[in-house]
Design a protein around this motif. Structure first.
Motif, PDB file in Angstrom:
ATOM      1  N   SER A   1       0.822  -1.204   0.000  1.00  0.00           N
ATOM      2  CA  SER A   1       0.000   0.000   0.000  1.00  0.00           C
ATOM      3  C   SER A   1       0.857   1.255   0.000  1.00  0.00           C
ATOM      4  CB  SER A   1      -0.917   0.005   1.224  1.00  0.00           C
ATOM      5  OG  SER A   1      -1.709   1.177   1.234  1.00  0.00           O
TER       6      SER A   1
ATOM      7  N   ASN B   1      -1.623   3.650   2.748  1.00  0.00           N
ATOM      8  CA  ASN B   1      -2.358   3.076   3.860  1.00  0.00           C
ATOM      9  C   ASN B   1      -1.519   1.942   4.451  1.00  0.00           C
ATOM     10  OD1 ASN B   1      -4.534   2.399   5.648  1.00  0.00           O
ATOM     11  ND2 ASN B   1      -5.974   3.187   4.120  1.00  0.00           N
ATOM     12  N   TYR B   2      -2.135   1.079   5.220  1.00  0.00           N
ATOM     13  CA  TYR B   2      -1.433  -0.056   5.802  1.00  0.00           C
ATOM     14  C   TYR B   2      -1.513  -1.261   4.872  1.00  0.00           C
ATOM     15  CZ  TYR B   2      -1.426   2.398  10.317  1.00  0.00           C
ATOM     16  OH  TYR B   2      -1.227   3.301  11.316  1.00  0.00           O
TER      17      TYR B   2
ATOM     18  N   THR C   1       0.782  -5.752   8.196  1.00  0.00           N
ATOM     19  CA  THR C   1      -0.121  -4.597   8.308  1.00  0.00           C
ATOM     20  C   THR C   1       0.306  -3.671   9.449  1.00  0.00           C
ATOM     21  OG1 THR C   1      -1.627  -5.851   9.745  1.00  0.00           O
ATOM     22  CG2 THR C   1      -2.091  -5.871   7.370  1.00  0.00           C
TER      23      THR C   1
ATOM     24  N   SER D   1       2.374   1.841   7.670  1.00  0.00           N
ATOM     25  CA  SER D   1       1.684   2.387   6.497  1.00  0.00           C
ATOM     26  C   SER D   1       2.677   3.038   5.545  1.00  0.00           C
ATOM     27  CB  SER D   1       0.642   3.415   6.942  1.00  0.00           C
ATOM     28  OG  SER D   1       1.265   4.532   7.553  1.00  0.00           O
ATOM     29  N   GLN D   2       2.160   3.480   4.390  1.00  0.00           N
ATOM     30  CA  GLN D   2       2.892   4.300   3.426  1.00  0.00           C
ATOM     31  C   GLN D   2       4.110   3.591   2.824  1.00  0.00           C
ATOM     32  OE1 GLN D   2       2.441   8.802   4.904  1.00  0.00           O
ATOM     33  NE2 GLN D   2       3.430   7.528   6.450  1.00  0.00           N
TER      34      GLN D   2
ATOM     35  N   LYS E   1       8.213   2.503   5.697  1.00  0.00           N
ATOM     36  CA  LYS E   1       7.345   3.678   5.643  1.00  0.00           C
ATOM     37  C   LYS E   1       8.009   4.815   4.866  1.00  0.00           C
ATOM     38  CE  LYS E   1       5.207   5.197   9.359  1.00  0.00           C
ATOM     39  NZ  LYS E   1       3.800   5.243   8.881  1.00  0.00           N
TER      40      LYS E   1
ATOM     41  N   ASP F   1      -1.704  10.859   5.774  1.00  0.00           N
ATOM     42  CA  ASP F   1      -2.006   9.439   5.591  1.00  0.00           C
ATOM     43  C   ASP F   1      -2.214   8.753   6.936  1.00  0.00           C
ATOM     44  OD1 ASP F   1      -1.875   9.438   2.835  1.00  0.00           O
ATOM     45  OD2 ASP F   1       0.249   8.920   2.772  1.00  0.00           O
TER      46      ASP F   1
END
Length: 395
Positions: A267, A270-271, A295, A298-299, A320, A329
């Motif tokens: 992603s 997001n996660y 998960t 994120s990013q 990230k 985000d």
């Protein structure tokens, strides 16, 4: 020439640079994988990074935006006039970087992709001819897709630019110049209103053989274009497929070893880091089952797929992208982690997470190469936190 920022000078004078820390991850049944973190600069100069022997001294240097950093002390040299970029509310003019001897004169050049929708250019390495900023040549005037790739589309051994042209609503590949030339030649893969993957901020792009015919196809999150025998042929056949959400780089591998290709992605904003399992029913219809790899952060807007621990299987390297959307985000203020995921293919494939660092993350790309010629792959990234080199240690 513009004065080199104090933070870059400080890094150059620090010998092995600002901060060096050892990061260890134990691989079950294998040797421990250890990294030493080298901080080339804490200044935001680029979202992309590349490596190559810029001055032909036999050592691998690092390029990020307007600078190249000379190995082994990482002294910064200006390629172009530097600019100042905002971490909290802006972006650099260097989203992705690639090293390539474009004009085949024996000197490694820089290909720089600007903000989505703007131009890609290449900076000609002057070699020993002169000092000063490198001469700039056009590659393509409007490059969309947030993860354009430098890959060999037509199988001729030369890297090409794979991207979209958002103004023309085209998915294209741009063939590198012939020796001594500077002209890049575009070829249309798909075009027209409604063509998937042609928006200026499209996320997700990859190149891999999706049908087993030996030719590498072009993959986006909405499906894939089947490569014809003649890659210069326009209007490749598009096969719709659900390959997950907005992502960064996409890779093809048979993760579950059932004989058909699966797709890995992560992603962008997001996660989630994922693998997408290809399934066929008795009638031969294809569907995709999505599996989480991780998960926890994120990013993950940059990802590499390369064998880190030497077990013969490519591993995932991602993390990230700090402040990818200027703090808007999900998880934006969480630690800027960097991970490698040890890949064990099989009926139930395993992706074993190993944290490398929690204060660097990734940019829009991750470069995994053996910089110091010790036969161990190293990791280089650039983002809003700076430019970092993670040296894999031999024991």
């Amino acid at each position: 020439m513009t004065a080199i920022p104090h933070s870059l000078k400080t890094a150059a004078l620090a010998g092995m640079l600002l901060i060096c820390q050892s990061c260890t991850s134990q691989t079950p049944g294998d040797r421990p994988v250890k990294f030493k973190k080298h901080t080339l600069t804490h200044t935001y100069i680029s979202g992309g990074v590349a490596v190559g022997d810029i001055n032909r001294d036999g050592k691998t240097d690092i390029i990020a935006g307007a600078y190249w950093f000379e190995a082994p002390g990482w002294k910064p040299h200006e390629i172009a006039k530097p600019d100042t970029f905002s971490v909290d509310n802006g972006y650099s003019n260097s989203f992705l970087n690639f090293c390539m001897d474009v004009n085949q004169d024996g000197w490694v050049d820089l290909i720089r992709v600007d903000f989505p929708g703007k131009a890609a250019v290449w900076h000609e390495n002057p070699g020993n001819r002169k000092t000063g900023y490198w001469k700039v040549h056009p590659v393509y005037p409007a490059v969309g897709n947030e993860s354009p790739a430098l890959v060999d589309v037509d199988g001729d051994g030369r890297q090409d630019l794979l991207c979209n042209d958002p103004g023309k609503k085209q998915m294209i590949w741009v063939r590198a110049p012939e020796k001594g030339d500077t002209l890049w030649q575009p070829f249309v893969i798909g075009e027209g209103e409604g063509t998937k993957g042609t928006h200026v901020f499209t996320h997700g792009l990859g190149l891999g053989d999706m049908n087993g015919d030996g030719r590498k196809d072009v993959i986006i999150k909405d499906g894939w274009w089947e490569a014809p025998e003649n890659r210069q042929q326009p209007h490749w056949t598009f096969h719709p497929a659900d390959l997950g959400g907005d992502c960064s780089q996409m890779y093809v591998t048979d993760a579950d070893e059932d004989g058909d290709p699966d797709v890995i992605s992560a992603s962008a904003h997001n996660y989630g880091v994922w693998w997408h399992e290809q399934k066929k029913d008795r009638q031969g219809n294809t569907s995709w089952e999505h599996h989480d790899i991780d998960t926890s952060f994120s990013q993950s807007h940059g990802m590499a797929f390369s064998d880190i621990n030497g077990d013969g299987y490519p591993d995932l390297v991602t993390g990230k992208r700090y402040y990818a959307h200027n703090g808007h985000d999900p998880g934006a203020h969480e630690p800027a982690v960097l991970y490698w995921f040890e890949f064990k293919p099989g009926k139930q494939p395993a992706w074993i997470p190993h944290k490398i660092d929690d204060n660097s993350g990734v940019g829009l790309q991750v470069d995994v190469q053996d910089l110091n010629k010790d036969k161990l792959p190293d990791i280089v990234i650039a983002n809003k936190k700076g430019v970092f080199y993670f040296e894999q240690l031999n024991r």
